[in-house]
Design an enzyme around this catalytic site. Structure first.
Site, mmCIF file in Angstrom:
data_model
loop_
_atom_site.group_PDB
_atom_site.id
_atom_site.type_symbol
_atom_site.label_atom_id
_atom_site.label_comp_id
_atom_site.label_asym_id
_atom_site.label_seq_id
_atom_site.Cartn_x
_atom_site.Cartn_y
_atom_site.Cartn_z
ATOM 1 N N PRO A 2 30.299 -4.600 -36.127
ATOM 2 C CA PRO A 2 30.979 -5.748 -35.514
ATOM 3 C C PRO A 2 30.499 -7.058 -36.125
ATOM 4 C CG PRO A 2 29.910 -4.338 -33.870
ATOM 5 C CD PRO A 2 29.414 -3.908 -35.195
ATOM 6 N N GLU A 3 31.422 -7.973 -36.342
ATOM 7 C CA GLU A 3 31.051 -9.303 -36.843
ATOM 8 C C GLU A 3 31.234 -10.309 -35.717
ATOM 9 O OE1 GLU A 3 31.913 -10.160 -40.846
ATOM 10 O OE2 GLU A 3 32.246 -8.066 -41.362
ATOM 11 N N LYS A 51 25.144 -12.164 -33.490
ATOM 12 C CA LYS A 51 25.668 -10.876 -33.039
ATOM 13 C C LYS A 51 24.986 -10.416 -31.753
ATOM 14 C CE LYS A 51 26.821 -9.724 -37.779
ATOM 15 N NZ LYS A 51 26.695 -8.754 -38.882
#
Ligand code: ZN
Length: 287
Positions: A2-3, A51
């Site tokens: 995930p970014e 993140k």
């Protein structure tokens, strides 16, 4: 992995489900936190940084979770089958009367005093997606990030793994999270392509104006993905190895950023982003 766009969307969904409501259920299925009791605490907000997801509680504690490679937070109606969270990969369950948030395959989980949050975030750079990141003041996140990236370039990288006389590759400086937090392999590759930059161009070759432009592009691309939903944006290079470049038709290549054990894939077009052309067509402000 995930970014920033996925993390921001996750934070917004968790915030909508949990904010201002007491937790009726709080299970932290994590070796160092399973005895921590959050039941009865009210969630003040769920925020993100880079993140990291930060669930802040009314007793000045913060639950920090990180999605790492495969983590997700899903939201189910309390009482539904999904809310039972029987999957052995579930690491956290936070529920109120209406919603139950289930965190699966989380990469990190800690509970700390809210004022100590920063100690968990390490040496992260400014958050790319924060409000005011690109405000036109010297103290804005964007300006801080540009300074950190160029300082790291001058030092041969954030870990000093390159020759300081040659500088450090832009792609590695973008991915490190220490210059700016929230860029992963997708948006590093897409932003460098947008400016027609060879990923291994040292930051010094494009100077502060060039770095600023690349960061602005990364932020714009991620915020566009937040607006329309992740995975909905057309990609020019990322994940397109061997397929024709959408601009010139040359086969997109995949290379490697970073050295072992930190290697990450980086997609690029060998014609549009030819080495030695740091002043490429769409990069502005290059020296
Ligand atoms: Zn091309």
């Amino acid at each position: 992995m995930p970014e920033g766009d996925v993390v921001l969307l996750t934070a917004r969904r968790l915030d909508a489900a949990l904010r201002g409501r007491p937790l009726d259920r709080a299970e932290l299925r994590w070796p160092t936190a399973f005895e921590v009791d959050l039941v009865g605490r009210t969630v003040r907000e769920v925020a993100m940084y880079g993140k990291h997801l930060l669930t802040r509680l009314d007793d000045d504690r913060t639950l920090r979770t990180h999605l790492r490679m495969d983590g997700t937070w899903r939201i189910a109606r309390t009482g539904s089958a999904q809310a039972r969270a029987r999957d052995p990969r579930v690491r956290a369950v936070l529920g109120n009367a209406t919603w139950t948030c289930v965190g699966t395959d989380l990469g990190m989980l800690d509970v700390v005093r809210t004022r100590d949050e920063r100690t968990l975030l390490g040496d992260l750079g400014p958050d790319l997606l924060a409000d005011g990141f690109d405000a036109p003041v010297r103290t804005a996140g964007l300006e801080v990030a540009v300074g950190r990236i160029l300082a790291a370039d001058a030092a041969g990288g954030f870990r000093g793994e390159h020759d300081p006389a040659a500088g450090a590759p832009l792609v590695e400086l973008l991915l490190s999270q220490r210059g700016v937090a929230g860029i992963g392999t997708i948006y590093a590759a897409e932003s460098l392509f947008a400016h027609r930059l060879w990923p291994w161009t040292p930051a010094r070759a494009i100077g502060p104006d060039g770095v600023r432009d690349v960061l602005r592009t990364a932020r714009r691309l991620e915020l566009a993905a937040v607006a329309t939903g992740p995975q909905t944006q057309e990609r020019f290079v990322h994940g397109r190895e061997g397929r024709p470049c959408r601009v010139c038709g040359t086969a997109v290549q995949v290379g490697v950023a970073n050295r072992s054990p930190y290697e990450r894939p980086v997609f690029w077009c060998p014609v549009c982003q030819a080495p030695g052309q740091p002043t490429g067509a769409r990069s502005s402000g290059a020296p």
